[in-house]
Motif scaffolding. Structure first.
Motif, PDB file in Angstrom:
ATOM      1  N   ARG A  60       0.739  -1.223  -0.074  1.00 42.46           N
ATOM      2  CA  ARG A  60      -0.080   0.006   0.099  1.00 42.46           C
ATOM      3  C   ARG A  60       0.814   1.432  -0.031  1.00 42.46           C
ATOM      4  NH1 ARG A  60      -5.134   0.469   1.757  1.00 42.46           N
ATOM      5  NH2 ARG A  60      -5.324  -1.700   2.401  1.00 42.46           N
ATOM      6  N   TYR A  61       0.794   2.065  -1.229  1.00 44.54           N
ATOM      7  CA  TYR A  61       1.654   3.380  -1.055  1.00 44.54           C
ATOM      8  C   TYR A  61       1.190   4.102   0.110  1.00 44.54           C
ATOM      9  CZ  TYR A  61       2.265   1.432  -6.026  1.00 44.54           C
ATOM     10  OH  TYR A  61       2.458   0.685  -7.081  1.00 44.54           O
ATOM     11  N   MET A  62       2.330   4.937   0.442  1.00 44.65           N
ATOM     12  CA  MET A  62       2.144   5.778   1.693  1.00 44.65           C
ATOM     13  C   MET A  62       2.497   7.234   1.384  1.00 44.65           C
ATOM     14  SD  MET A  62       3.838   3.390   4.586  1.00 44.65           S
ATOM     15  CE  MET A  62       3.459   4.606   5.866  1.00 44.65           C
ATOM     16  N   SER A  63       3.339   7.289   0.426  1.00 43.85           N
ATOM     17  CA  SER A  63       3.901   8.548   0.049  1.00 43.85           C
ATOM     18  C   SER A  63       4.014   8.813  -1.265  1.00 43.85           C
ATOM     19  CB  SER A  63       5.245   9.015   0.643  1.00 43.85           C
ATOM     20  OG  SER A  63       6.069   8.127   0.149  1.00 43.85           O
ATOM     21  N   LEU A  64       4.400   9.974  -1.868  1.00 43.45           N
ATOM     22  CA  LEU A  64       4.519  10.518  -3.305  1.00 43.45           C
ATOM     23  C   LEU A  64       5.584  11.579  -3.612  1.00 43.45           C
ATOM     24  CD1 LEU A  64       2.561   9.671  -5.686  1.00 43.45           C
ATOM     25  CD2 LEU A  64       1.550  11.818  -5.559  1.00 43.45           C
ATOM     26  N   ASN A  65       6.448  10.959  -4.464  1.00 47.77           N
ATOM     27  CA  ASN A  65       7.617  11.848  -4.694  1.00 47.77           C
ATOM     28  C   ASN A  65       7.732  11.642  -6.474  1.00 47.77           C
ATOM     29  OD1 ASN A  65       9.220  12.296  -2.116  1.00 47.77           O
ATOM     30  ND2 ASN A  65       8.605  10.147  -1.949  1.00 47.77           N
ATOM     31  N   ILE A  66       8.079  12.790  -7.090  1.00 45.24           N
ATOM     32  CA  ILE A  66       8.204  12.750  -8.622  1.00 45.24           C
ATOM     33  C   ILE A  66       9.638  12.791  -8.966  1.00 45.24           C
ATOM     34  CG2 ILE A  66       7.639  14.080 -10.482  1.00 45.24           C
ATOM     35  CD1 ILE A  66       5.364  15.142  -8.893  1.00 45.24           C
ATOM     36  N   PHE A  67      10.102  11.813  -9.744  1.00 43.52           N
ATOM     37  CA  PHE A  67      11.311  11.531 -10.472  1.00 43.52           C
ATOM     38  C   PHE A  67      11.398  11.285 -11.843  1.00 43.52           C
ATOM     39  CE2 PHE A  67      15.173   8.917 -11.217  1.00 43.52           C
ATOM     40  CZ  PHE A  67      16.218   9.934 -10.748  1.00 43.52           C
ATOM     41  N   GLU A  68      11.741  12.034 -12.654  1.00 47.15           N
ATOM     42  CA  GLU A  68      11.815  11.650 -14.166  1.00 47.15           C
ATOM     43  C   GLU A  68      10.616  11.222 -14.719  1.00 47.15           C
ATOM     44  OE1 GLU A  68      15.047   8.963 -14.714  1.00 47.15           O
ATOM     45  OE2 GLU A  68      16.651  10.490 -14.359  1.00 47.15           O
ATOM     46  N   GLY A  69       9.506  11.891 -14.425  1.00 44.95           N
ATOM     47  CA  GLY A  69       8.337  11.832 -14.889  1.00 44.95           C
ATOM     48  C   GLY A  69       7.302  10.531 -14.292  1.00 44.95           C
ATOM     49  N   ASP A  70       8.019   9.846 -13.318  1.00 43.83           N
ATOM     50  CA  ASP A  70       7.560   8.492 -12.654  1.00 43.83           C
ATOM     51  C   ASP A  70       7.475   9.226 -11.116  1.00 43.83           C
ATOM     52  OD1 ASP A  70       7.582   7.117 -14.835  1.00 43.83           O
ATOM     53  OD2 ASP A  70       9.472   5.988 -14.157  1.00 43.83           O
ATOM     54  N   LYS A 122      19.166   9.735  -6.102  1.00 48.73           N
ATOM     55  CA  LYS A 122      19.143   9.039  -4.746  1.00 48.73           C
ATOM     56  C   LYS A 122      18.018   9.361  -3.830  1.00 48.73           C
ATOM     57  CE  LYS A 122      23.868   7.373  -4.244  1.00 48.73           C
ATOM     58  NZ  LYS A 122      24.958   7.489  -3.266  1.00 48.73           N
ATOM     59  N   TYR A 123      17.317   8.672  -3.258  1.00 46.60           N
ATOM     60  CA  TYR A 123      16.188   8.733  -2.331  1.00 46.60           C
ATOM     61  C   TYR A 123      16.729   8.337  -1.183  1.00 46.60           C
ATOM     62  CZ  TYR A 123      11.947   7.088  -0.259  1.00 46.60           C
ATOM     63  OH  TYR A 123      10.804   6.673   0.624  1.00 46.60           O
ATOM     64  N   TYR A 124      16.268   9.114  -0.114  1.00 49.68           N
ATOM     65  CA  TYR A 124      16.744   9.185   1.373  1.00 49.68           C
ATOM     66  C   TYR A 124      15.335   8.915   2.188  1.00 49.68           C
ATOM     67  CZ  TYR A 124      21.608  10.071  -0.140  1.00 49.68           C
ATOM     68  OH  TYR A 124      22.679   9.847  -0.754  1.00 49.68           O
ATOM     69  N   THR A 125      15.313   8.311   3.285  1.00 44.22           N
ATOM     70  CA  THR A 125      14.115   8.357   3.998  1.00 44.22           C
ATOM     71  C   THR A 125      14.332   8.021   5.472  1.00 44.22           C
ATOM     72  OG1 THR A 125      11.878   7.427   4.582  1.00 44.22           O
ATOM     73  CG2 THR A 125      13.557   5.990   3.542  1.00 44.22           C
ATOM     74  N   LEU A 126      13.861   8.677   6.410  1.00 44.92           N
ATOM     75  CA  LEU A 126      14.027   8.357   7.903  1.00 44.92           C
ATOM     76  C   LEU A 126      12.912   7.400   8.386  1.00 44.92           C
ATOM     77  CD1 LEU A 126      14.905  12.111   9.139  1.00 44.92           C
ATOM     78  CD2 LEU A 126      16.515  10.317   9.052  1.00 44.92           C
ATOM     79  N   VAL A 127      13.336   6.379   8.777  1.00 46.49           N
ATOM     80  CA  VAL A 127      12.404   5.376   9.328  1.00 46.49           C
ATOM     81  C   VAL A 127      12.694   4.764  10.440  1.00 46.49           C
ATOM     82  CG1 VAL A 127      11.971   4.515   6.795  1.00 46.49           C
ATOM     83  CG2 VAL A 127      13.756   3.380   8.049  1.00 46.49           C
ATOM     84  N   VAL A 128      12.088   3.973  10.912  1.00 46.57           N
ATOM     85  CA  VAL A 128      12.293   3.219  12.202  1.00 46.57           C
ATOM     86  C   VAL A 128      12.715   1.713  12.326  1.00 46.57           C
ATOM     87  CG1 VAL A 128      11.169   2.806  14.515  1.00 46.57           C
ATOM     88  CG2 VAL A 128      10.543   4.854  13.408  1.00 46.57           C
ATOM     89  N   HIS A 129      13.741   1.671  13.201  1.00 47.50           N
ATOM     90  CA  HIS A 129      14.424   0.398  13.246  1.00 47.50           C
ATOM     91  C   HIS A 129      13.576  -0.211  14.541  1.00 47.50           C
ATOM     92  CE1 HIS A 129      17.326  -0.819  10.450  1.00 47.50           C
ATOM     93  NE2 HIS A 129      18.255  -0.073  10.908  1.00 47.50           N
ATOM     94  N   ASP A 130      12.728  -1.421  14.399  1.00 40.65           N
ATOM     95  CA  ASP A 130      12.177  -1.904  15.868  1.00 40.65           C
ATOM     96  C   ASP A 130      13.214  -2.398  16.564  1.00 40.65           C
ATOM     97  OD1 ASP A 130       9.502  -1.052  14.897  1.00 40.65           O
ATOM     98  OD2 ASP A 130       8.881  -3.159  14.382  1.00 40.65           O
ATOM     99  N   LEU A 178      18.086   5.527  -7.126  1.00 40.28           N
ATOM    100  CA  LEU A 178      17.059   5.345  -8.065  1.00 40.28           C
ATOM    101  C   LEU A 178      17.522   4.643  -9.501  1.00 40.28           C
ATOM    102  CD1 LEU A 178      15.101   8.669  -7.036  1.00 40.28           C
ATOM    103  CD2 LEU A 178      14.723   6.314  -6.378  1.00 40.28           C
ATOM    104  N   LYS A 179      18.444   4.774  -9.737  1.00 43.85           N
ATOM    105  CA  LYS A 179      18.918   4.060 -11.305  1.00 43.85           C
ATOM    106  C   LYS A 179      19.158   2.430 -10.703  1.00 43.85           C
ATOM    107  CE  LYS A 179      19.327   8.097 -13.499  1.00 43.85           C
ATOM    108  NZ  LYS A 179      18.283   8.377 -14.692  1.00 43.85           N
ATOM    109  N   SER A 180      20.202   2.241  -9.881  1.00 39.60           N
ATOM    110  CA  SER A 180      20.574   0.881  -9.772  1.00 39.60           C
ATOM    111  C   SER A 180      19.677   0.224  -8.792  1.00 39.60           C
ATOM    112  CB  SER A 180      21.960   0.909  -9.401  1.00 39.60           C
ATOM    113  OG  SER A 180      22.151   1.341  -8.224  1.00 39.60           O
TER     114      SER A 180
END
Length: 432
Positions: free
Chosen positions: A313-323, A375-383, A400-402
């Motif tokens: 289930r998608y939670m967020s939205l970012n735009i990159f090279e038309g996608d 490159k995409y970065y995110t702050l998430v939680v380690h349980d 985002l390329k490789s």
């Protein structure tokens, strides 16, 4: 193998602690106790490891030692054959193991709200090394969160500033006339400044900074005869707070379609996007709404059956090279990064992140895209082993390329059960 053995023994040393938390050590457990350890009754063969902020714990004397709180880590029990440290997976280090620290790299900036502050300033500015996942921070005086977590600040990558819009609800009636304040937070100077917004009032339902237009694109409800009838869309000057009305929309058949609650904007600022349920109240119709705000009357289009793919289930939205780049969550709360579009192509899971989650109760995660380096970065939680008390913030990176990725806890540790992320951004190269 040795690391797994150590971890297993470490976990074994925590079993009395875990049972104490879950069972609260009732009178029938064992008859002999030491004095209460902040509400936890340690056994006679245990030591109270005090932590007034994150909660004290009990360490079995025969197999573990108490490591006091420090360097962002909570108090914890380490095996006796390890030493207390500010590194390692759980703040316990084996002196015979050499752990190489990552080299310094590019930086990002973040804001966090300190959860246990009930009055006064609770906002902190962070400098985060995107390669080493190390951080430095300093308190930002003068910001009042009223004892609650904040919405995510929007980020200006050129000026390296964060912006927040808030309405003042001391005005009775809640009829759309509440004055708005624009707060600017500087994560380098560690300052905040407020200016009143003129030309717009009411709850800011959505707001994001437009790099192309150098304004904050914002929306509020539109009211007539003390009733909500649609949305107003504005361009707000980041320095003066002056709002210019650029577009308006009407509810369809008197029903709110929530187009003003957008979570992304197009690069040129002409479109706003909302990912979520079309019928928010009844959680029906996952999809994507796109609203064109270039004319006086906004035009909205809704795309059905968007937001779920292969159980994610998608939670967020970012735009990159038309996608679109979205953080996605499965039924077990595990997070993945997905690249997709509306042209009919199959969504591509770039990476399934290891031990990456949202906060257990409330609060967001935060994302940023480095367009220069794809490159995409995110702050998430380690349980953590002990829920909430040892959950910690982590930094994840995805090429985002490789599709190559890594994830690492922020260093020194930062408890996710105590502090909520309020903003995250990567500065434009010109600001370095």
């Amino acid at each position: 193998a040795m690391q797994m053995a150590y971890l297993a023994l470490f976990l074994f040393s925590l079993l009395p602690l875990i049972s104490a938390i879950k069972l609260e050590r009732g009178p029938g457990a064992l008859p002999k106790f030491v004095p209460a350890c902040q509400g936890i009754n340690c056994l006679a063969n245990e030591t109270c490891c005090e932590d007034k902020k994150a909660g004290s714990i009990c360490c079995v004397e025969e197999t573990s030692i108490c490591c006091p709180r420090g360097d962002g880590l909570p108090s914890r029990c380490c095996p006796r054959w390890m030493v207390c440290c500010d590194g390692g997976q759980y703040g316990c280090c084996d002196p015979s193991e050499l752990i190489k620290k990552p080299q310094a790299g590019a930086v990002a900036y973040a804001l966090f709200d300190e959860g246990d502050v009930e009055d006064g300033s609770s906002l902190w500015g962070f400098n985060i090394d995107l390669t080493a996942a190390t951080k430095t921070q300093q308190k930002i005086p003068g910001f009042n969160d009223y004892g609650e977590i904040t919405r995510l600040f929007t980020y200006n990558p050129v000026q390296n500033l964060f912006y927040l819009l808030r309405a003042n609800y001391s005005n009775p009636g809640f009829d759309g006339k509440e004055p708005i304040t624009l707060t600017t937070a500087d994560p380098v100077k560690f300052t905040v400044a407020d200016v009143p917004v003129t030309g717009a009032t009411g709850l800011p339902t959505g707001f994001l900074y437009s790099y192309k237009l150098d304004v904050i694109i914002a929306s509020t409800y539109r009211w007539e005869n003390k009733q909500k009838v649609g949305y107003n869309f504005y361009h707000i000057d980041t320095k003066t707070g002056v709002a210019k009305l650029v577009s308006q929309s009407d509810f369809v058949s008197g029903k709110d379609n929530y187009e003003g609650w957008f979570d992304q904007i197009s690069v040129d600022g002409s479109l706003v996007y909302r990912l979520g349920y079309q019928d928010v109240v009844n959680s029906i119709g996952l999809g994507l709404g796109i609203t064109n705000i270039t004319s006086a009357k906004a035009a909205n289009q809704w795309y059905d059956n968007v937001g779920v793919s292969n159980g994610l289930r998608y939670m967020s939205l970012n735009i990159f090279e038309g996608d679109f780049i979205s953080m996605a969550q499965d039924d077990d709360t595990n997070l993945s990064v997905v690249r997709w579009n509306l042209s009919g192509g199959a969504p591509k899971v770039l990476v399934a992140l290891d031990d990456a989650h949202t906060p257990r109760f409330f609060g967001p995660i935060a994302e940023a895209v480095d367009y220069e380096n794809a490159k995409y970065y995110t702050l998430v939680v380690h349980d953590g082993i002990i829920p909430i008390q040892t959950d910690r913030w982590a930094l994840a990176s995805v090429d985002l390329k490789s599709g190559q990725s890594y994830i690492s806890p922020l260093y020194p540790w930062m408890l996710a059960g105590m502090d909520s992320v309020s903003g995250f951004g990567i500065p434009h190269p010109s600001t370095h």
